[in-house]
Scaffold this motif. Structure first.
Motif, short mmCIF file in Angstrom:
data_model
loop_
_atom_site.label_atom_id
_atom_site.label_comp_id
_atom_site.label_asym_id
_atom_site.label_seq_id
_atom_site.Cartn_x
_atom_site.Cartn_y
_atom_site.Cartn_z
N GLU A 140 -1.35 -6.41 -4.95
CA GLU A 140 -2.60 -5.62 -4.73
C GLU A 140 -2.96 -5.29 -3.30
O GLU A 140 -3.42 -4.46 -2.77
CB GLU A 140 -3.82 -6.08 -5.73
N LEU A 141 -3.47 -6.98 -2.98
CA LEU A 141 -3.79 -6.98 -1.63
C LEU A 141 -3.15 -6.49 -0.50
O LEU A 141 -3.29 -5.79 0.49
CB LEU A 141 -4.13 -8.33 -1.24
N ARG A 142 -1.49 -6.53 -0.71
CA ARG A 142 -0.52 -6.09 0.25
C ARG A 142 -0.82 -4.30 0.20
O ARG A 142 -0.78 -4.02 1.31
CB ARG A 142 0.91 -6.46 -0.21
N GLN A 143 -0.79 -4.01 -0.75
CA GLN A 143 -0.83 -2.42 -0.87
C GLN A 143 -2.16 -2.16 -0.43
O GLN A 143 -2.30 -0.93 0.41
CB GLN A 143 -0.74 -1.95 -2.26
N TYR A 144 -3.35 -2.52 -0.58
CA TYR A 144 -4.54 -2.37 0.02
C TYR A 144 -4.71 -2.52 1.56
O TYR A 144 -5.01 -1.53 2.16
CB TYR A 144 -5.81 -3.07 -0.78
N LEU A 145 -4.23 -3.64 1.72
CA LEU A 145 -4.48 -3.91 3.44
C LEU A 145 -3.50 -3.04 4.19
O LEU A 145 -3.59 -2.56 5.52
CB LEU A 145 -4.20 -5.33 3.69
N PHE A 146 -2.35 -2.69 3.87
CA PHE A 146 -1.20 -1.93 4.63
C PHE A 146 -1.93 -0.47 4.66
O PHE A 146 -1.88 0.25 5.79
CB PHE A 146 0.08 -2.10 4.05
N HIS A 147 -2.42 -0.10 3.65
CA HIS A 147 -2.98 1.36 3.66
C HIS A 147 -4.17 1.19 4.72
O HIS A 147 -4.29 1.99 5.34
CB HIS A 147 -3.52 1.58 2.29
N ALA A 148 -5.00 0.26 4.53
CA ALA A 148 -6.40 -0.05 5.29
C ALA A 148 -6.12 0.02 6.93
O ALA A 148 -6.60 0.72 7.53
CB ALA A 148 -7.05 -1.18 5.02
N VAL A 149 -4.95 -0.84 7.23
CA VAL A 149 -4.73 -0.87 8.54
C VAL A 149 -3.82 0.42 9.32
O VAL A 149 -4.17 0.74 10.32
CB VAL A 149 -3.79 -2.29 9.01
N THR A 150 -3.43 1.05 8.28
CA THR A 150 -2.86 2.62 8.75
C THR A 150 -3.92 3.30 8.93
O THR A 150 -3.91 4.16 9.96
CB THR A 150 -1.92 2.94 7.55
N ILE A 163 -7.34 2.56 -4.96
CA ILE A 163 -6.41 1.37 -4.88
C ILE A 163 -7.39 0.24 -5.94
O ILE A 163 -8.06 0.00 -5.35
CB ILE A 163 -5.95 0.86 -3.70
N PHE A 164 -6.66 -0.06 -7.11
CA PHE A 164 -7.24 -0.77 -7.84
C PHE A 164 -7.11 -2.37 -7.37
O PHE A 164 -5.81 -2.69 -7.05
CB PHE A 164 -6.74 -0.68 -9.32
N LEU A 165 -8.09 -3.19 -7.39
CA LEU A 165 -8.26 -4.70 -7.05
C LEU A 165 -8.76 -5.37 -8.31
O LEU A 165 -9.82 -5.11 -8.68
CB LEU A 165 -8.80 -4.96 -5.74
N SER A 166 -8.18 -6.61 -8.65
CA SER A 166 -8.56 -7.27 -9.58
C SER A 166 -9.69 -8.33 -9.06
O SER A 166 -10.09 -8.66 -7.82
CB SER A 166 -7.46 -8.38 -10.19
N ALA A 167 -10.38 -8.87 -9.94
CA ALA A 167 -11.42 -10.14 -9.42
C ALA A 167 -10.84 -11.01 -8.69
O ALA A 167 -11.70 -11.46 -7.50
CB ALA A 167 -12.04 -10.54 -10.73
N GLU A 168 -9.67 -11.42 -8.90
CA GLU A 168 -8.88 -12.47 -8.16
C GLU A 168 -8.76 -11.89 -6.76
O GLU A 168 -9.19 -12.76 -5.88
CB GLU A 168 -7.62 -12.93 -8.73
N SER A 169 -8.28 -10.80 -6.56
CA SER A 169 -8.12 -10.29 -5.25
C SER A 169 -9.51 -10.19 -4.46
O SER A 169 -9.67 -10.34 -3.09
CB SER A 169 -7.52 -8.91 -5.39
#
Length: 256
Positions: free
Chosen positions: A229-239, A196-202
């Motif tokens: 980006e953060l929504r995709q990452y965090l939903f994946h991480a908590v899963t 999952i790619f995240l920008s510097a802002e994220s």
């Protein structure tokens, strides 16, 4: 042996059991998750009081021989009405609730109590935009409480500073690798690697949320791209942290 107890609790779920009774899942501040039976007909006073996300004092009677607990009284002091009136707030609260149950409040009932109830209060008081970023902050902080939050400031391979968290080295695209539960700087990333790619802002946002107070975090602006980006990452991480698919994320697709 039977005993009576008085506890501080928040109602998580309530489901029918038979014609008139309900099985209630409680988050007890000092103990964590427990189920209790609520007896009574449809016109029972407690039926309306013992509702999801109401919090207050609960009186319990436990028959330890039969391993049976029932609610004898409940005095709610916090109601949070907008969680039932707004669809997004309802789904966000349901996701947090499911996490509390499937992770057994991370084995940290007191710390989880403060985080969970603070999140529900924030949902109740905020507009929908504030609720959306508030859910991201809650998920990130709960990962930390579970001991599963990666270091957003350092590359998990070289240990160097992640670009975007140091003012002298802005820019760069950072990859989150689920198998390593860590962020990889551009220098360490193989072109064929996926994640999952995240920008510097994220990345900056995660670093800020980690170290700042809730009041300061609420006022940090987040662009639409960084939010996605953060929504995709965090939903994946908590899963992954929950050990499997979260029903709320499936039923709430298109809402959350």
């Amino acid at each position: 042996m039977s005993r009576n107890s008085v506890e501080q609790a928040v109602i998580l779920t309530s489901r029918p059991c038979g014609e008139d009774n309900r099985i209630v899942t409680l988050f007890i501040r000092t103990k964590g998750i427990t189920d209790a039976m609520l007896y009574g007909g449809r016109k029972s006073r407690m039926k309306s009081m013992v509702s999801p996300w109401h919090a207050g004092t609960v009186w319990l009677y436990t028959d330890e021989v039969k391993h049976h607990t029932k609610i004898t009284d409940f005095d709610p002091v916090t109601f949070r009405p907008t969680l039932r009136e707004n669809l997004y707030k309802n789904m966000a609260a349901a996701l947090a609730t499911e996490l509390m149950i499937v992770t057994n409040v991370s084995g940290e009932p007191e710390k989880s109590w403060v985080l969970f109830n603070g999140f529900l209060d924030g949902l109740d008081l905020s507009d929908e935009t504030g609720c959306r970023t508030g859910l991201l902050r809650f998920l990130w902080r709960y990962l930390g409480l579970m001991g599963l939050r990666p270091d957003s400031r350092s590359c998990c391979r070289c240990g160097g500073r992640i670009p975007g968290t140091a003012p002298a080295k802005p820019g760069g695209t950072i990859l989150y690798i689920p198998a390593e539960n860590g962020f990889i700087c551009p220098a360490c990333r193989d072109a064929a690697e996926t994640g999952i790619f995240l920008s510097a802002e994220s990345i900056r946002y995660l670093a800020a949320v980690t170290g700042e107070t809730a009041r300061v975090s609420r006022n940090i602006h987040l662009s639409g791209q960084a939010y996605d980006e953060l929504r995709q990452y965090l939903f994946h991480a908590v899963t992954l942290a929950a050990g499997g698919r979260l029903k709320t994320l499936v039923s709430g697709i298109g809402i959350l």
